[in-house]
Design an enzyme around this catalytic site. Structure first.
Site, PDB file in Angstrom:
ATOM      1  N   ARG A   9      11.663 -36.319 -47.227  1.00  0.00           N
ATOM      2  CA  ARG A   9      13.079 -36.689 -47.336  1.00  0.00           C
ATOM      3  C   ARG A   9      13.614 -37.322 -46.058  1.00  0.00           C
ATOM      4  NH1 ARG A   9      11.062 -35.410 -51.356  1.00  0.00           N
ATOM      5  NH2 ARG A   9      12.057 -34.525 -53.205  1.00  0.00           N
ATOM      6  N   ALA A  36      23.655 -19.079 -30.034  1.00  0.00           N
ATOM      7  CA  ALA A  36      24.245 -19.763 -31.184  1.00  0.00           C
ATOM      8  C   ALA A  36      23.782 -21.218 -31.275  1.00  0.00           C
ATOM      9  CB  ALA A  36      25.763 -19.696 -31.085  1.00  0.00           C
ATOM     10  N   ASP A  57      14.754 -18.085 -23.238  1.00  0.00           N
ATOM     11  CA  ASP A  57      15.954 -17.234 -23.291  1.00  0.00           C
ATOM     12  C   ASP A  57      15.692 -15.908 -22.583  1.00  0.00           C
ATOM     13  OD1 ASP A  57      18.698 -17.187 -25.141  1.00  0.00           O
ATOM     14  OD2 ASP A  57      17.951 -15.192 -24.591  1.00  0.00           O
ATOM     15  N   PHE A 129      27.588 -22.896 -16.642  1.00  0.00           N
ATOM     16  CA  PHE A 129      27.501 -24.124 -15.857  1.00  0.00           C
ATOM     17  C   PHE A 129      26.270 -24.158 -14.960  1.00  0.00           C
ATOM     18  CE2 PHE A 129      32.181 -24.209 -16.574  1.00  0.00           C
ATOM     19  CZ  PHE A 129      32.236 -25.459 -17.164  1.00  0.00           C
ATOM     20  N   THR A 131      23.260 -23.042 -15.196  1.00  0.00           N
ATOM     21  CA  THR A 131      22.006 -23.482 -15.818  1.00  0.00           C
ATOM     22  C   THR A 131      22.077 -24.964 -16.164  1.00  0.00           C
ATOM     23  OG1 THR A 131      21.924 -21.265 -16.754  1.00  0.00           O
ATOM     24  CG2 THR A 131      20.269 -22.808 -17.511  1.00  0.00           C
ATOM     25  N   CYS A 184      32.312 -17.006 -24.663  1.00  0.00           N
ATOM     26  CA  CYS A 184      32.270 -16.490 -26.039  1.00  0.00           C
ATOM     27  C   CYS A 184      32.568 -14.999 -26.061  1.00  0.00           C
ATOM     28  CB  CYS A 184      30.901 -16.704 -26.643  1.00  0.00           C
ATOM     29  SG  CYS A 184      30.526 -18.423 -26.843  1.00  0.00           S
ATOM     30  N   CYS A 241      26.871 -39.835  -6.409  1.00  0.00           N
ATOM     31  CA  CYS A 241      26.476 -38.576  -7.053  1.00  0.00           C
ATOM     32  C   CYS A 241      25.311 -37.956  -6.280  1.00  0.00           C
ATOM     33  CB  CYS A 241      26.063 -38.862  -8.497  1.00  0.00           C
ATOM     34  SG  CYS A 241      25.320 -37.446  -9.320  1.00  0.00           S
TER      35      CYS A 241
HETATM   36 ZN   LIG Z   1      24.865 -38.488 -11.329  1.00  0.00          ZN
END
Ligand SMILES: [Zn+2]
Length: 342
Positions: A9, A36, A57, A129, A131, A184, A241
């Protein structure tokens, strides 16, 4: 049944076809976090025939996860199975022709390069954040595209970061945003939301793997008020950056990583968490937030919060935190991330 018949499919779909399917079957993807978002993402990738999925995890399945973490059941919660292992078992039952590699670990600067550097795509199923900055450093350093996703309350977002082509995560967020954000575990999260965000992330991952264009936007959705916002980030590259401009990978470097430090307090069942970036906490706001989910006692100097009978978390004004009731660093890290946010 030929190997390909089970995918008929999606092979019929012109954007994938047999060539795309072959590409998926030869691909390697790391999914960081099996909560989740991670369960939704890995479910789609494994059903679609992505050849190798590594699921990383650090947590255990709890009853309160079942409302939205689609690969788990009551048995997993009853036995407190590690999420990565429980998800791997279920995913193997869904598609035994692909490899699901479960890694029960906290992704940190010691293991991140080894765990996610030889992948075609990295997918963010994390809830913090720190991770994400770590994933971004590895992705930029090794030139691996990654798919960001986040969901809390009724609001979620996702974006695709392609090193050398799009801005990176750190172009958009030069510094780790201050903690005490909504998580959460403090403001809740709706299950249709995580399903939708995780599905978008899986779709963008599949598009990357078959060589199709991905969305140039940071997409934001509020599923309760039914509003969405597309922010074109394609021109958001910051030449200064730290990550993609200067190639200084602060989050992979022990000397510069703004990680919290965790230490057990000698002779006491307590872990101290010291944030690297000192900042002043708004204790009043913290107390108000935490009141909804546990016992709170506060004064001008600190907030004492007990999510259950065994654990008491003490927050100080300088953002230092004591977690009473455990000397297990992994557990403390998980509690900190859950209730304080990082
Ligand atoms: Zn950057």
């Amino acid at each position: 049944m030929s190997d390909l018949a089970r995918y008929s499919r999606q092979i019929l779909f012109a954007g994938i076809g047999e060539t795309g399917q072959q590409a998926l079957m030869q691909s390697r993807v790391a999914v960081v976090g099996a909560g989740a978002l991670g369960t939704v993402i890995s479910n789609h990738l494994v059903r679609s025939g992505v050849g190798y999925v590594r699921l990383i995890d650090r947590d255990l399945v709890e009853l309160s996860n079942l409302q939205r973490q689609t690969l788990f059941d009551e048995g997993d919660a009853q036995f407190n199975l590690p999420k990565a292992a429980a998800a791997q078992k279920r995913l193997n039952e869904i598609n035994s022709t692909v490899t699901v590699d479960a890694v029960i670990a906290d992704l940190n600067l010691d293991n991140a390069e080894e765990l996610i550097n030889r992948m075609d795509v990295i997918v963010d199923g994390t809830d913090n954040f720190m991770t994400r900055f770590l994933i971004n450093d590895v992705a930029v350093k090794y030139g691996i595209p990654w798919v960001h996703g986040a969901a809390v309350s009724s609001r979620g977002m996702f974006a695709v970061f392609k090193p050398g082509i799009t801005p990176c995560y750190r172009c958009l967020y030069p510094q780790v945003p201050a903690g005490m954000g909504e998580t959460c575990d403090t403001v809740g999260v709706l299950s249709p939301l995580t399903d939708i965000i995780g599905s978008y992330q899986a779709m963008e991952t599949i598009k990357l793997l078959v060589g199709h264009d991905t969305t140039p936007n940071l997409e934001q959705i509020d599923i309760w008020d039914h509003v969405s916002l597309q922010m074109d980030i394609s021109k958001g590259k910051n030449p200064n950056c730290r990550a993609c401009g200067k190639r200084e990978f602060d989050f992979l470097n022990r000397a510069s990583a703004p990680q919290e430090t965790y230490s057990t307090l000698c002779g006491r069942d307590t872990v101290q968490v010291n944030p690297r970036n000192k900042r002043e906490l708004d204790l009043k706001a913290a107390a108000e937030n935490l009141k909804k989910i546990g016992k709170v006692a506060a004064n001008d100097f600190l907030v004492r919060f007990s999510p259950d009978e065994d654990i008491t978390i003490v927050l100080f004004k300088d953002a230092r935190v004591l977690i009473h009731g455990t000397n297990d660093l992994a557990k403390a890290k998980s509690l900190y991330s859950k209730y304080i946010g990082n």
